[in-house]
Motif scaffolding. Sequence first.
Motif, PDB file in Angstrom:
ATOM      1  N   SER A  82     -35.062  55.521 -12.544  1.00  0.00           N
ATOM      2  CA  SER A  82     -35.225  54.394 -11.624  1.00  0.00           C
ATOM      3  C   SER A  82     -33.913  54.071 -10.914  1.00  0.00           C
ATOM      4  N   VAL A  83     -32.797  54.234 -11.609  1.00  0.00           N
ATOM      5  CA  VAL A  83     -31.491  54.010 -10.986  1.00  0.00           C
ATOM      6  C   VAL A  83     -31.217  55.087  -9.937  1.00  0.00           C
ATOM      7  N   LEU A  84     -31.465  56.340 -10.302  1.00  0.00           N
ATOM      8  CA  LEU A  84     -31.237  57.422  -9.350  1.00  0.00           C
ATOM      9  C   LEU A  84     -32.133  57.265  -8.125  1.00  0.00           C
ATOM     10  N   ILE A 135     -41.268  60.777 -12.152  1.00  0.00           N
ATOM     11  CA  ILE A 135     -41.047  59.343 -11.911  1.00  0.00           C
ATOM     12  C   ILE A 135     -40.429  59.116 -10.535  1.00  0.00           C
ATOM     13  N   ILE A 136     -39.436  59.898 -10.184  1.00  0.00           N
ATOM     14  CA  ILE A 136     -38.760  59.701  -8.899  1.00  0.00           C
ATOM     15  C   ILE A 136     -39.702  59.984  -7.731  1.00  0.00           C
ATOM     16  N   ARG A 137     -40.448  61.083  -7.815  1.00  0.00           N
ATOM     17  CA  ARG A 137     -41.389  61.370  -6.730  1.00  0.00           C
ATOM     18  C   ARG A 137     -42.412  60.246  -6.589  1.00  0.00           C
ATOM     19  N   GLU A 142     -45.676  56.234  -4.329  1.00  0.00           N
ATOM     20  CA  GLU A 142     -46.822  55.447  -4.789  1.00  0.00           C
ATOM     21  C   GLU A 142     -46.510  53.949  -4.754  1.00  0.00           C
ATOM     22  N   GLU A 143     -47.531  53.177  -4.446  1.00  0.00           N
ATOM     23  CA  GLU A 143     -47.337  51.722  -4.356  1.00  0.00           C
ATOM     24  C   GLU A 143     -47.136  51.086  -5.726  1.00  0.00           C
ATOM     25  N   GLU A 158     -43.510  48.969  -9.165  1.00  0.00           N
ATOM     26  CA  GLU A 158     -43.653  48.849  -7.715  1.00  0.00           C
ATOM     27  C   GLU A 158     -42.265  49.010  -7.102  1.00  0.00           C
ATOM     28  N   ALA A 159     -41.913  50.220  -6.777  1.00  0.00           N
ATOM     29  CA  ALA A 159     -40.568  50.510  -6.277  1.00  0.00           C
ATOM     30  C   ALA A 159     -40.527  50.268  -4.773  1.00  0.00           C
TER      31      ALA A 159
END
Length: 308
Positions: A82-84, A135-137, A142-143, A158-159
């Motif tokens: 999530s940080v990356l 996760i990154i993709r 994705e919403e 929700e990124a």
Amino acid sequence: MRVNLMIEGQESVSWPQWQTLAQAAEDAGLEGLFRSDHYQSVQNRTERSALDAWGTITGLAVLTSRLRLGTMVSPASFRHPSVLAKNVVTADHVSDGRVELGLGAGWHELEHRTYGFDSHEVGTRYDVFAEQLEIIRRQFEEERFDFRGAHYTLTDCEARPKPVQQRLPIILGGRAGPRAVALAARFADEYNTVYPTLAQVRTRRRNVVRACEEVGRDPIRFSIMTGCVIGDDEADVRERAARLHAASGSDVPLDTWVADRRDVFVMGTVEQVGERLRELEDAGVERVYLQHLLHDDLDAVGCMGRLT
């Protein structure tokens, strides 16, 4: 052929050098400037320094207007996914959509030990990498989603914001083994291999194409990263090779050092390197990252620009 400059940032590249390299690459008409993501010299030169990769890229995004920018590659072991992802999306917004993420499992044991990063055995390391990649993709595209893995758990993620680019490119790399190409076919936009011979290019590209066919996808872009010794004439090439040889600390004679790299480097005058790139293109390479280790040598960057 799409030609990019590749800089090994962990070998004491200062911020002023980064700025001049980026300007030189942009002036030369190169497609992009990519950098390694290490915290410590990979030549075991512990006195050397390294600026953070994504901090550098975000800074260069402000100073450039056209260059593609990215890592080759960011280790999964350095940052939570999530940080990356947030670092990458931030750089994409600062650059107005010019960023690409190269992602790998991590390998340099010394920097993991020195900086306290987890360094798993190879199988577990690759499991962590696979979870990070998914996760990154998904954060990019994705919403909202949940993720439950052996190493990471995300709930109602929700990124936001999303990248500027409709699909921010992810680059994977290696020797095109079964697991690597399967992950690339699912999640990546490009597969990169390092220092290959022409025969290895053909074999590894076939593996990537086959993996994409198995998931019903058109082949993703195939690229290489390799050493580059380029000059205006033979004397210029030899002088640059001598400087690289001296900087490497190698104890073999210069002619032997050069001969040992002929099959994998692109080496010669601009015309000779151009011919080598055409051979690589015929073998299936669509993009090259030319490794430049003489960080104050802007003339070499100008020579690379004449390849485009």
